[in-house]
Every structure is written in C-alpha cells, then in structure tokens.
Design a protein around this motif. Sequence first.
Motif, PDB file in Angstrom:
ATOM      1  N   LEU A 112       0.828  -1.208   0.000  1.00 58.84           N
ATOM      2  CA  LEU A 112       0.000   0.000   0.000  1.00 58.84           C
ATOM      3  C   LEU A 112       0.864   1.261   0.000  1.00 58.84           C
ATOM      4  CD1 LEU A 112      -2.826  -1.071   2.472  1.00 58.84           C
ATOM      5  CD2 LEU A 112      -2.957  -0.889  -0.013  1.00 58.84           C
ATOM      6  N   ALA A 113       1.991   1.211   0.682  1.00 58.85           N
ATOM      7  CA  ALA A 113       2.909   2.355   0.675  1.00 58.85           C
ATOM      8  C   ALA A 113       3.395   2.626  -0.743  1.00 58.85           C
ATOM      9  CB  ALA A 113       4.087   2.091   1.603  1.00 58.85           C
ATOM     10  N   SER A 114       3.774   1.573  -1.441  1.00 54.69           N
ATOM     11  CA  SER A 114       4.253   1.731  -2.814  1.00 54.69           C
ATOM     12  C   SER A 114       3.141   2.209  -3.735  1.00 54.69           C
ATOM     13  CB  SER A 114       4.818   0.404  -3.323  1.00 54.69           C
ATOM     14  OG  SER A 114       5.270   0.532  -4.653  1.00 54.69           O
ATOM     15  N   ALA A 115       1.954   1.628  -3.596  1.00 53.57           N
ATOM     16  CA  ALA A 115       0.838   2.002  -4.465  1.00 53.57           C
ATOM     17  C   ALA A 115       0.439   3.459  -4.271  1.00 53.57           C
ATOM     18  CB  ALA A 115      -0.357   1.091  -4.190  1.00 53.57           C
ATOM     19  N   SER A 116       0.617   3.979  -3.063  1.00 55.22           N
ATOM     20  CA  SER A 116       0.208   5.364  -2.794  1.00 55.22           C
ATOM     21  C   SER A 116       0.979   6.367  -3.637  1.00 55.22           C
ATOM     22  CB  SER A 116       0.384   5.684  -1.300  1.00 55.22           C
ATOM     23  OG  SER A 116       1.755   5.842  -0.966  1.00 55.22           O
ATOM     24  N   LYS A 117       2.188   6.009  -4.058  1.00 58.08           N
ATOM     25  CA  LYS A 117       2.985   6.926  -4.865  1.00 58.08           C
ATOM     26  C   LYS A 117       2.357   7.179  -6.234  1.00 58.08           C
ATOM     27  CE  LYS A 117       6.784   4.518  -4.337  1.00 58.08           C
ATOM     28  NZ  LYS A 117       8.195   4.095  -4.433  1.00 58.08           N
ATOM     29  N   ARG A 125       3.451  13.991  -8.795  1.00 56.60           N
ATOM     30  CA  ARG A 125       4.070  14.021  -7.464  1.00 56.60           C
ATOM     31  C   ARG A 125       3.156  13.319  -6.482  1.00 56.60           C
ATOM     32  NH1 ARG A 125       5.228  19.853  -5.484  1.00 56.60           N
ATOM     33  NH2 ARG A 125       6.023  18.661  -3.727  1.00 56.60           N
ATOM     34  N   HIS A 126       3.735  12.425  -5.658  1.00 54.44           N
ATOM     35  CA  HIS A 126       2.893  11.831  -4.627  1.00 54.44           C
ATOM     36  C   HIS A 126       2.612  12.863  -3.545  1.00 54.44           C
ATOM     37  CE1 HIS A 126       7.097  10.588  -3.509  1.00 54.44           C
ATOM     38  NE2 HIS A 126       6.716  11.051  -2.332  1.00 54.44           N
ATOM     39  N   ILE A 127       1.395  12.809  -3.023  1.00 48.63           N
ATOM     40  CA  ILE A 127       0.938  13.809  -2.062  1.00 48.63           C
ATOM     41  C   ILE A 127       1.399  13.478  -0.655  1.00 48.63           C
ATOM     42  CG2 ILE A 127      -1.115  14.931  -1.085  1.00 48.63           C
ATOM     43  CD1 ILE A 127      -2.568  14.218  -3.692  1.00 48.63           C
ATOM     44  N   PHE A 128       1.398  12.192  -0.322  1.00 52.62           N
ATOM     45  CA  PHE A 128       1.685  11.758   1.038  1.00 52.62           C
ATOM     46  C   PHE A 128       2.979  10.957   1.090  1.00 52.62           C
ATOM     47  CE2 PHE A 128      -2.979  11.995   0.693  1.00 52.62           C
ATOM     48  CZ  PHE A 128      -3.246  12.935   1.686  1.00 52.62           C
ATOM     49  N   ASN A 129       3.643  11.021   2.228  1.00 55.07           N
ATOM     50  CA  ASN A 129       4.827  10.186   2.442  1.00 55.07           C
ATOM     51  C   ASN A 129       4.407   8.725   2.351  1.00 55.07           C
ATOM     52  OD1 ASN A 129       6.573   8.519   4.502  1.00 55.07           O
ATOM     53  ND2 ASN A 129       7.819  10.250   3.869  1.00 55.07           N
ATOM     54  N   PRO A 130       4.989   7.945   1.436  1.00 54.54           N
ATOM     55  CA  PRO A 130       4.542   6.563   1.230  1.00 54.54           C
ATOM     56  C   PRO A 130       4.620   5.698   2.486  1.00 54.54           C
ATOM     57  CG  PRO A 130       5.937   7.270  -0.580  1.00 54.54           C
ATOM     58  CD  PRO A 130       6.031   8.341   0.464  1.00 54.54           C
ATOM     59  N   ALA A 131       5.696   5.810   3.243  1.00 59.02           N
ATOM     60  CA  ALA A 131       5.837   4.995   4.451  1.00 59.02           C
ATOM     61  C   ALA A 131       4.748   5.332   5.464  1.00 59.02           C
ATOM     62  CB  ALA A 131       7.216   5.189   5.067  1.00 59.02           C
ATOM     63  N   ALA A 132       4.421   6.619   5.577  1.00 54.52           N
ATOM     64  CA  ALA A 132       3.360   7.026   6.501  1.00 54.52           C
ATOM     65  C   ALA A 132       2.015   6.463   6.056  1.00 54.52           C
ATOM     66  CB  ALA A 132       3.294   8.550   6.592  1.00 54.52           C
ATOM     67  N   VAL A 280      -1.682  21.699  -0.184  1.00 50.73           N
ATOM     68  CA  VAL A 280      -2.476  22.908  -0.418  1.00 50.73           C
ATOM     69  C   VAL A 280      -1.573  24.060  -0.853  1.00 50.73           C
ATOM     70  CG1 VAL A 280      -3.946  24.640   0.676  1.00 50.73           C
ATOM     71  CG2 VAL A 280      -4.299  22.220   1.181  1.00 50.73           C
ATOM     72  N   PHE A 281      -0.396  24.155  -0.231  1.00 49.48           N
ATOM     73  CA  PHE A 281       0.555  25.201  -0.603  1.00 49.48           C
ATOM     74  C   PHE A 281       1.135  24.973  -2.001  1.00 49.48           C
ATOM     75  CE2 PHE A 281       1.407  25.931   4.102  1.00 49.48           C
ATOM     76  CZ  PHE A 281       0.806  27.176   4.114  1.00 49.48           C
ATOM     77  N   ALA A 282       1.375  23.710  -2.362  1.00 48.84           N
ATOM     78  CA  ALA A 282       2.195  23.407  -3.542  1.00 48.84           C
ATOM     79  C   ALA A 282       1.437  22.731  -4.668  1.00 48.84           C
ATOM     80  CB  ALA A 282       3.366  22.506  -3.122  1.00 48.84           C
ATOM     81  N   MET A 283       0.110  22.670  -4.612  1.00 46.38           N
ATOM     82  CA  MET A 283      -0.628  21.853  -5.581  1.00 46.38           C
ATOM     83  C   MET A 283      -0.505  22.350  -7.017  1.00 46.38           C
ATOM     84  SD  MET A 283      -4.546  22.916  -4.580  1.00 46.38           S
ATOM     85  CE  MET A 283      -5.236  21.783  -5.764  1.00 46.38           C
ATOM     86  N   ARG A 284      -0.073  23.599  -7.209  1.00 42.84           N
ATOM     87  CA  ARG A 284       0.021  24.111  -8.577  1.00 42.84           C
ATOM     88  C   ARG A 284       1.454  24.184  -9.090  1.00 42.84           C
ATOM     89  NH1 ARG A 284      -3.213  29.421  -9.752  1.00 42.84           N
ATOM     90  NH2 ARG A 284      -2.540  28.793 -11.814  1.00 42.84           N
ATOM     91  N   THR A 285       2.411  23.630  -8.361  1.00 41.59           N
ATOM     92  CA  THR A 285       3.802  23.759  -8.801  1.00 41.59           C
ATOM     93  C   THR A 285       4.220  22.660  -9.774  1.00 41.59           C
ATOM     94  OG1 THR A 285       4.610  22.515  -6.893  1.00 41.59           O
ATOM     95  CG2 THR A 285       4.486  24.901  -6.678  1.00 41.59           C
ATOM     96  N   ALA A 286       3.549  21.522  -9.763  1.00 44.64           N
ATOM     97  CA  ALA A 286       3.892  20.446 -10.685  1.00 44.64           C
ATOM     98  C   ALA A 286       3.162  20.688 -12.005  1.00 44.64           C
ATOM     99  CB  ALA A 286       3.503  19.097 -10.087  1.00 44.64           C
ATOM    100  N   GLU A 374       7.810  16.544 -24.345  1.00 44.49           N
ATOM    101  CA  GLU A 374       7.312  16.998 -23.053  1.00 44.49           C
ATOM    102  C   GLU A 374       8.179  16.482 -21.915  1.00 44.49           C
ATOM    103  OE1 GLU A 374       3.232  15.998 -22.441  1.00 44.49           O
ATOM    104  OE2 GLU A 374       2.496  17.709 -23.608  1.00 44.49           O
ATOM    105  N   LEU A 375       8.405  17.344 -20.935  1.00 39.92           N
ATOM    106  CA  LEU A 375       9.072  16.979 -19.700  1.00 39.92           C
ATOM    107  C   LEU A 375       8.213  17.489 -18.546  1.00 39.92           C
ATOM    108  CD1 LEU A 375      12.767  17.926 -20.577  1.00 39.92           C
ATOM    109  CD2 LEU A 375      11.743  15.648 -20.605  1.00 39.92           C
ATOM    110  N   ALA A 376       8.554  17.092 -17.320  1.00 41.32           N
ATOM    111  CA  ALA A 376       7.727  17.472 -16.173  1.00 41.32           C
ATOM    112  C   ALA A 376       8.540  18.225 -15.136  1.00 41.32           C
ATOM    113  CB  ALA A 376       7.096  16.238 -15.533  1.00 41.32           C
ATOM    114  N   ILE A 377       7.971  19.349 -14.668  1.00 35.92           N
ATOM    115  CA  ILE A 377       8.471  19.981 -13.451  1.00 35.92           C
ATOM    116  C   ILE A 377       7.836  19.235 -12.286  1.00 35.92           C
ATOM    117  CG2 ILE A 377       8.440  22.054 -12.027  1.00 35.92           C
ATOM    118  CD1 ILE A 377       8.284  23.727 -14.523  1.00 35.92           C
ATOM    119  N   THR A 378       8.647  18.694 -11.407  1.00 34.91           N
ATOM    120  CA  THR A 378       8.096  17.963 -10.262  1.00 34.91           C
ATOM    121  C   THR A 378       7.981  18.828  -9.022  1.00 34.91           C
ATOM    122  OG1 THR A 378      10.320  17.130  -9.807  1.00 34.91           O
ATOM    123  CG2 THR A 378       8.865  15.705 -11.074  1.00 34.91           C
ATOM    124  N   GLY A 379       8.415  20.071  -9.110  1.00 37.48           N
ATOM    125  CA  GLY A 379       8.248  20.968  -7.974  1.00 37.48           C
ATOM    126  C   GLY A 379       9.029  22.251  -8.172  1.00 37.48           C
TER     127      GLY A 379
END
Length: 517
Positions: A112-117, A125-132, A280-286, A374-379
């Motif tokens: 589940l940690a891996s799938a969350s990514k 970009r994954h939103i949550f820390n996978p291990a958490a 919430v702060f960074a949702m538009r940076t990717a 195409e390339l991606a800005i990840t943050g």
Amino acid sequence: MISSLSAAWSRVFGVLGRLSMYRLVLFALSALAVITLAVSLAGGVSVAPLEFVVTLAVLAVSIALVDAVAQRIVRRPWRIESALITALILVFVLRPTLEPLPLVGVAVAGALASASKYVLAWQGRHIFNPAAVGATALTIISIWAPDLGSAAWWVGNPLLALPVLLLGLVVLVRTEKVRVVGLFLIIAIAVASLRTIVQAQSAGFALDPGMTFSAIVLSSPFLFLGAFMLSEPLTLPPRRWQQFVVAAVVGVLAGWPISLGEITLGQERALLVGNLVAFVFAMRTAVRLTIVERTPLTPSVREYSFRAERPVRFAPGQYLELEVPHAHPDSRGTRREFSILSSPAELPLVKIAMREGSQSSYKKALATVEPGDELAITGIWGDFVLPRRADAPVLMVAAGIGVTPFVSQLRHLRLTQERRDVVFVYVASASEELAFRGDLEAAGIPVIVVTRDEPADLPTDWTWAGGSRLDADGLLRLVPDINRRHAYVSGPPALIATLTPALERAKSITTDAFSGY
C-alpha cells in the motif's frame, strides 16, 4: 579558524552534492540498519536480528513488486532506490516479526505504501509520504484484524538516538532542511513534555521536567520522523515559511496525539496531515513543459526554453526540479534542480540554462530532447528571493552559471519597471563565458566583472576587476559599502565558503549553492 571551517564545510557540501537525494538517504538508512543489527545482536533493542532481516526482506520484495508493475504501467524507468528507502523506513516504524500473520500485515503495508505513490498523486508528485501511508493503512486494518500488527515506532530507542541524529543530520544538510526539522523537533518535544507532565499531574504523579525532557528526546521517534520522513522534498511546500508551518503542524500533532475513536493522530498520521497542508501550498507547482528550443549562449552554456501547459507560480530567484526520464540513470537519478532563468512576466515561457561539460546520464538525456517533446516539473522551491522592501540595497554575486537566478530577478525588475539599488559582481573563467550580458546591460546597474581576460566593449557602468578568482578581501575592496547591503550569492559551495568572512558584514546573507549536474 573561520576560513578553515568554511573550507571544510564546502568540501563536505561538495561531496554530498555529488549524490542524488535518493542515493544519500538510502546510504544513511542502510548505515542505520547495520548499526541497528549490531545493537540488536548485543541485546540493546527488543527486536531480534533475524526478525529485523526477515521483515526488511518482506518489505523490500512487496514494495519492489508493486513499484515494478506500476512503473511498467506508467512507462517510466524503475528505480530500486525509492523502493529500498520506503522499506528501510517502514522496518523502523512497524514491529519486526517472524510470525506469519504479522508478516502478511507487513507485506500489505509495504504494498500500500508503494501504491500510494501512484494512486495518491497529483501532476506526477505523490501527495503523502509513502511509508506514513503504509503504516497508517496497517493501523486502520488492524482495527478489524489485530493479528496483522500495526505501527510500533520502535526506532525510538536511547541506543539508536545518536546514530539517527548523526545520519539524519547528513540528510538534512544535503536537503537544506536543518532549520525546518529543527523547528519540528523543538515543538514536538516541548508539546510531548507538556503532555506527559499534565497527564501525570492529572493522575496524581509528580514528574521531574528535566528527566521527562531527556526521556522524550532519547526514546521518542521524533528524530527519525523528522530526519527521514518530514524532510522528504516532494512532500514539502516550496517556500521556507510554508515549510515551517508544516513542521509546526506536524510537531503539535505528533507531540500531543488527538484521539479519533479507535486510532489517534500519532506520528505517521500527524505527518499525513502535514503532507496535506503542504499539498495545499504546492498543488500548482507540478506542471508539464513542452520544449521550444535550445540556444547556445557561451561556449559552455546552453539555454532551454519551454512552454508551460498551464500557469506556473514562482518568484524570481526560485528553482525548479526537472525530470528527464532515461534508461540507466547515474547515481544522481533522473531529476535535477535548475534556477529559473525567465521572469514570471514571461509566462507561459519557462527558461533554464545549463553548463555543458561532464557527460552525466542526465545531461546526455536532456541533449536528446527535441522541440515538441514533453518533460515534467516535479516541484518549485526556494527562498532565494529579493527583500520585500524595494528600497533595500542589494549585492548580487554570481559565479558562472550561478548568474541564472539573478537574470530572472533583473528581468522581472525591468519588465515590471521596479527600481532597486543593486551592485552586481560576476565571476567567470573567461570573458567569453559571461552569459546574459544583454540582460545585465538592460538592467542599468553597476557590474563588476572578475575574469582572467578583459572583456571587450564594456558599458560605462561596468568595471573589469581582473583575475579569475574572488576572495573575501577582494570582495570588500570591490564593494566597500557591503555593510549596508543584503548579500545574495549564487555559485559553487567553495566560492560561498571563501567569501563568507566578507559576506558576514552584510545586513543579511542568502545563498544558492550548487555542485553540478
């Protein structure tokens, strides 16, 4: 003494800068695992060596399998480092075991940690820390299936506190998150100490505040949580003040867990709440970029122009992380950080510049990208931004490709017709390597050039200082009023360390260090 310490610091930073963030975290966690095994063999922790090894193996296999399948589906290169990092974090969070059912729970948490990514993600970009996520999911599942186990955070052990602190500090220096995690630790420890004392007094017990504080520092998982989980760059917002907000939120919730029925907002759940605030702060940076053209600027510098598919929010002086997927990436991976060259006023065009030379796998891959790809800005991150007050005098010191964040700032000042008191010092190996002369001339500011040969046709407000190196004494001679200026320096760590004795006389120092691509 100061110069020797600065030189040592620059060497350390340079060595760390050659490793990707993933590779460095993997090395640090692997070292912690080896130390833990030694402590376990000596009976210093409640986990047996075989339990530790078997649980780690189960986690690594379950995470790697899900990663491999997901990466094939999204057609991206599989990176074993990410899978191993998640496994190494979870082995310190979950209870290691040899029992069949708890091992099934461990495998489920890893999967589940891996799938969350890939499932709990936004714009790549994954939103949550996978291990958490994995630890929280197992805790929730354990409400109905307690035999599967739950999070234990057994890493909070006095014998592991020092190794976690030292190895974590290495990671935090590399990711430049020492202050952010430091704030988290102060708040979490203070809140936890207060909570322990209050609860003891309510039960009629008296606790010694000093011993309570020491016990929490040495026996709580706060050090591990901060250094190896909260510090993850992809789940932190772009600005430092935003990161401090996230650190404070996680610190309060981790220090004083809130009960939510069957579970509490403990360590990993506190981190998930912080991840949500960061999102919430960074949702538009990717965002995805389409390459428009590559333009040579000097014999060794090339500019890359992209068109953003949607608006990009950034402040002049910030940097982006650009992902260039390619087979067989080197130790630094498929992502690199670049100062944004363009001004926000130039959107939808986004520009960066890169020095060519050493042929890393990343540079080779970027060189093959064609217009239309195409390339991606990840943050987007960084606090290398000018003072809010427009009347604050500024000193800009750039070395080589370190000129790029200043070009963004100067372009933005010109396009928005904002005037500032700026002195610019430009260090380059030769006059032919002075990039963006047009932007500097258009800014109409005094420019001091440090090159081994004198550039031709210098504007009247430009000065050639000679040489190809700049030291602290030289900077003081060139900028005698440095004490009234806010200093900004962008270049290699060695240059920043060399100039530190002079920069300390400025009103403030803001640095942007890089170690190559």
